[in-house]
Design a protein around this motif. Sequence first.
Motif, PDB file in Angstrom:
ATOM      1  N   THR A  19     -10.192  19.925 -21.536  1.00  0.00           N
ATOM      2  CA  THR A  19      -9.196  20.368 -22.411  1.00  0.00           C
ATOM      3  C   THR A  19      -9.712  21.054 -23.835  1.00  0.00           C
ATOM      4  O   THR A  19      -8.963  21.072 -24.870  1.00  0.00           O
ATOM      5  CB  THR A  19      -8.129  19.175 -22.843  1.00  0.00           C
ATOM      6  OG1 THR A  19      -8.925  18.287 -23.805  1.00  0.00           O
ATOM      7  CG2 THR A  19      -7.543  18.434 -21.702  1.00  0.00           C
ATOM      8  N   HIS A  20     -11.013  21.327 -23.871  1.00  0.00           N
ATOM      9  CA  HIS A  20     -11.487  22.148 -25.164  1.00  0.00           C
ATOM     10  C   HIS A  20     -10.687  23.337 -25.258  1.00  0.00           C
ATOM     11  O   HIS A  20     -10.540  24.121 -24.402  1.00  0.00           O
ATOM     12  CB  HIS A  20     -13.030  22.158 -24.648  1.00  0.00           C
ATOM     13  CG  HIS A  20     -13.964  21.154 -24.841  1.00  0.00           C
ATOM     14  ND1 HIS A  20     -14.214  20.717 -26.149  1.00  0.00           N
ATOM     15  CD2 HIS A  20     -14.524  20.293 -23.955  1.00  0.00           C
ATOM     16  CE1 HIS A  20     -15.176  19.506 -26.048  1.00  0.00           C
ATOM     17  NE2 HIS A  20     -15.248  19.305 -24.805  1.00  0.00           N
ATOM     18  N   GLY A  21     -10.502  23.468 -26.489  1.00  0.00           N
ATOM     19  CA  GLY A  21      -9.912  24.959 -26.784  1.00  0.00           C
ATOM     20  C   GLY A  21      -9.458  24.885 -28.232  1.00  0.00           C
ATOM     21  O   GLY A  21      -8.876  23.928 -28.702  1.00  0.00           O
ATOM     22  N   GLU A  49      -6.138  29.161 -27.665  1.00  0.00           N
ATOM     23  CA  GLU A  49      -6.420  29.346 -26.391  1.00  0.00           C
ATOM     24  C   GLU A  49      -5.875  28.341 -25.335  1.00  0.00           C
ATOM     25  O   GLU A  49      -5.766  28.602 -24.174  1.00  0.00           O
ATOM     26  CB  GLU A  49      -8.073  29.058 -26.573  1.00  0.00           C
ATOM     27  CG  GLU A  49      -8.629  30.215 -27.334  1.00  0.00           C
ATOM     28  CD  GLU A  49     -10.100  29.675 -27.603  1.00  0.00           C
ATOM     29  OE1 GLU A  49     -11.036  30.549 -27.689  1.00  0.00           O
ATOM     30  OE2 GLU A  49     -10.550  28.547 -27.377  1.00  0.00           O
ATOM     31  N   THR A  50      -5.695  27.135 -25.907  1.00  0.00           N
ATOM     32  CA  THR A  50      -5.205  25.905 -25.031  1.00  0.00           C
ATOM     33  C   THR A  50      -3.544  26.336 -24.729  1.00  0.00           C
ATOM     34  O   THR A  50      -3.257  26.258 -23.475  1.00  0.00           O
ATOM     35  CB  THR A  50      -5.150  24.719 -25.627  1.00  0.00           C
ATOM     36  OG1 THR A  50      -6.397  24.552 -25.985  1.00  0.00           O
ATOM     37  CG2 THR A  50      -4.704  23.582 -24.912  1.00  0.00           C
ATOM     38  N   ASN A  51      -2.692  26.937 -25.516  1.00  0.00           N
ATOM     39  CA  ASN A  51      -1.510  27.419 -25.447  1.00  0.00           C
ATOM     40  C   ASN A  51      -1.538  28.436 -23.935  1.00  0.00           C
ATOM     41  O   ASN A  51      -0.686  28.372 -23.389  1.00  0.00           O
ATOM     42  CB  ASN A  51      -0.723  28.029 -26.560  1.00  0.00           C
ATOM     43  CG  ASN A  51      -0.387  27.041 -27.541  1.00  0.00           C
ATOM     44  OD1 ASN A  51      -0.315  25.817 -27.335  1.00  0.00           O
ATOM     45  ND2 ASN A  51      -0.302  27.370 -28.942  1.00  0.00           N
ATOM     46  N   ARG A  60      -3.647  28.323 -21.621  1.00  0.00           N
ATOM     47  CA  ARG A  60      -3.938  27.863 -20.379  1.00  0.00           C
ATOM     48  C   ARG A  60      -2.743  26.945 -19.989  1.00  0.00           C
ATOM     49  O   ARG A  60      -2.619  26.622 -18.883  1.00  0.00           O
ATOM     50  CB  ARG A  60      -5.183  26.833 -20.806  1.00  0.00           C
ATOM     51  CG  ARG A  60      -6.464  27.507 -20.890  1.00  0.00           C
ATOM     52  CD  ARG A  60      -7.524  26.642 -21.247  1.00  0.00           C
ATOM     53  NE  ARG A  60      -7.903  25.879 -20.245  1.00  0.00           N
ATOM     54  CZ  ARG A  60      -8.677  24.691 -20.193  1.00  0.00           C
ATOM     55  NH1 ARG A  60      -9.235  24.409 -21.476  1.00  0.00           N
ATOM     56  NH2 ARG A  60      -8.905  23.919 -19.116  1.00  0.00           N
ATOM     57  N   LEU A  80      -4.023  24.802 -16.973  1.00  0.00           N
ATOM     58  CA  LEU A  80      -3.183  23.736 -17.449  1.00  0.00           C
ATOM     59  C   LEU A  80      -1.827  23.770 -17.213  1.00  0.00           C
ATOM     60  O   LEU A  80      -1.237  22.838 -17.869  1.00  0.00           O
ATOM     61  CB  LEU A  80      -3.651  23.468 -18.932  1.00  0.00           C
ATOM     62  CG  LEU A  80      -5.083  23.317 -19.106  1.00  0.00           C
ATOM     63  CD1 LEU A  80      -5.396  23.083 -20.634  1.00  0.00           C
ATOM     64  CD2 LEU A  80      -5.606  21.993 -18.432  1.00  0.00           C
ATOM     65  N   ARG A 105       0.704  19.071 -24.707  1.00  0.00           N
ATOM     66  CA  ARG A 105       0.219  18.281 -25.682  1.00  0.00           C
ATOM     67  C   ARG A 105       1.075  17.026 -25.800  1.00  0.00           C
ATOM     68  O   ARG A 105       2.362  16.987 -25.884  1.00  0.00           O
ATOM     69  CB  ARG A 105       0.239  18.806 -26.767  1.00  0.00           C
ATOM     70  CG  ARG A 105      -1.147  19.934 -26.849  1.00  0.00           C
ATOM     71  CD  ARG A 105      -1.181  20.570 -28.322  1.00  0.00           C
ATOM     72  NE  ARG A 105      -2.276  21.457 -28.206  1.00  0.00           N
ATOM     73  CZ  ARG A 105      -1.824  22.791 -28.044  1.00  0.00           C
ATOM     74  NH1 ARG A 105      -0.509  23.014 -27.936  1.00  0.00           N
ATOM     75  NH2 ARG A 105      -2.752  23.688 -28.025  1.00  0.00           N
ATOM     76  N   GLN A 134     -10.908  19.169 -28.376  1.00  0.00           N
ATOM     77  CA  GLN A 134      -9.941  18.836 -27.257  1.00  0.00           C
ATOM     78  C   GLN A 134      -8.487  18.696 -27.456  1.00  0.00           C
ATOM     79  O   GLN A 134      -8.175  18.700 -28.655  1.00  0.00           O
ATOM     80  CB  GLN A 134     -10.621  17.471 -26.699  1.00  0.00           C
ATOM     81  CG  GLN A 134     -12.125  17.519 -26.396  1.00  0.00           C
ATOM     82  CD  GLN A 134     -12.848  16.076 -26.103  1.00  0.00           C
ATOM     83  OE1 GLN A 134     -12.639  15.316 -26.699  1.00  0.00           O
ATOM     84  NE2 GLN A 134     -13.554  16.273 -25.100  1.00  0.00           N
ATOM     85  N   ASN A 135      -7.861  18.547 -26.517  1.00  0.00           N
ATOM     86  CA  ASN A 135      -6.328  18.511 -26.707  1.00  0.00           C
ATOM     87  C   ASN A 135      -5.951  16.744 -25.962  1.00  0.00           C
ATOM     88  O   ASN A 135      -6.255  16.975 -24.568  1.00  0.00           O
ATOM     89  CB  ASN A 135      -5.539  19.590 -26.132  1.00  0.00           C
ATOM     90  CG  ASN A 135      -5.886  20.769 -27.041  1.00  0.00           C
ATOM     91  OD1 ASN A 135      -5.055  21.018 -27.778  1.00  0.00           O
ATOM     92  ND2 ASN A 135      -7.088  21.255 -26.767  1.00  0.00           N
TER      93      ASN A 135
END
Length: 234
Positions: free
Chosen positions: A67-69, A73-75, A77, A84, A89, A198-199
Amino acid sequence: MSALWSSVSRFRSPLERFALAFAVIVGVASTSQPAAAALIELDSSFGADSITRDTDTGLEWLDLRYTHGFIDETNERLAPGGDLFGWRRATTDEVVTFWDHAGIAVTGTGDSPALSSDPAYVAAVDALMNNLGLWQAHPSVDFTHGFTAEPGETPGTWYTAFLARYWDSDLEQFTQAAASIWTEREANPALPCCEPYQNWLVRDFTDVPEPAPFALLALGAGLAGFGIRRRRVA
């Protein structure tokens, strides 16, 4: 089951048969009850043992190593089409509950929470960190650190939660550990050299229910009644 029913059949009295059959079914019903809350590691498309299922809360946790980001960026994914998608979250409360089920209590807030030297606590933190993946490793301390679902009070920041374990070089083992919550961090560090966090990601799961005890009891009563009826007809 046939052996058990043979034992029932040896009793001559219909009442005796019914009583024994009822006791057998009660025993089966009691052993079919769902187990106590447990954390179970599962495989997924991300890799072996990449998901931890909490059977009490009904949540599955993705190992933080995947979950790195940065937040944006994570949003991306997490959005439809991303790798993801289907995850979200976790809230801070969900993280705290997850830790609690792993035997880990929050020891403080901020970057310097109180440390625990309780061997059982240290072992619990060590096990969960090994399971979820590290964020940073240093000569004397390791961190598993991730964004939670809440943005910080200061613009451009986000709240995080982290686990830490401290290595004693003399004893050659981890001797202290900590769990911190509500630590405010920059969501998008300006320096490009900085590694993104991470997340803490979760998703709901649907489990197959165990047989209901009352359904088993009804089945037992029916079987016993059927045996009594056969005896009368004979």
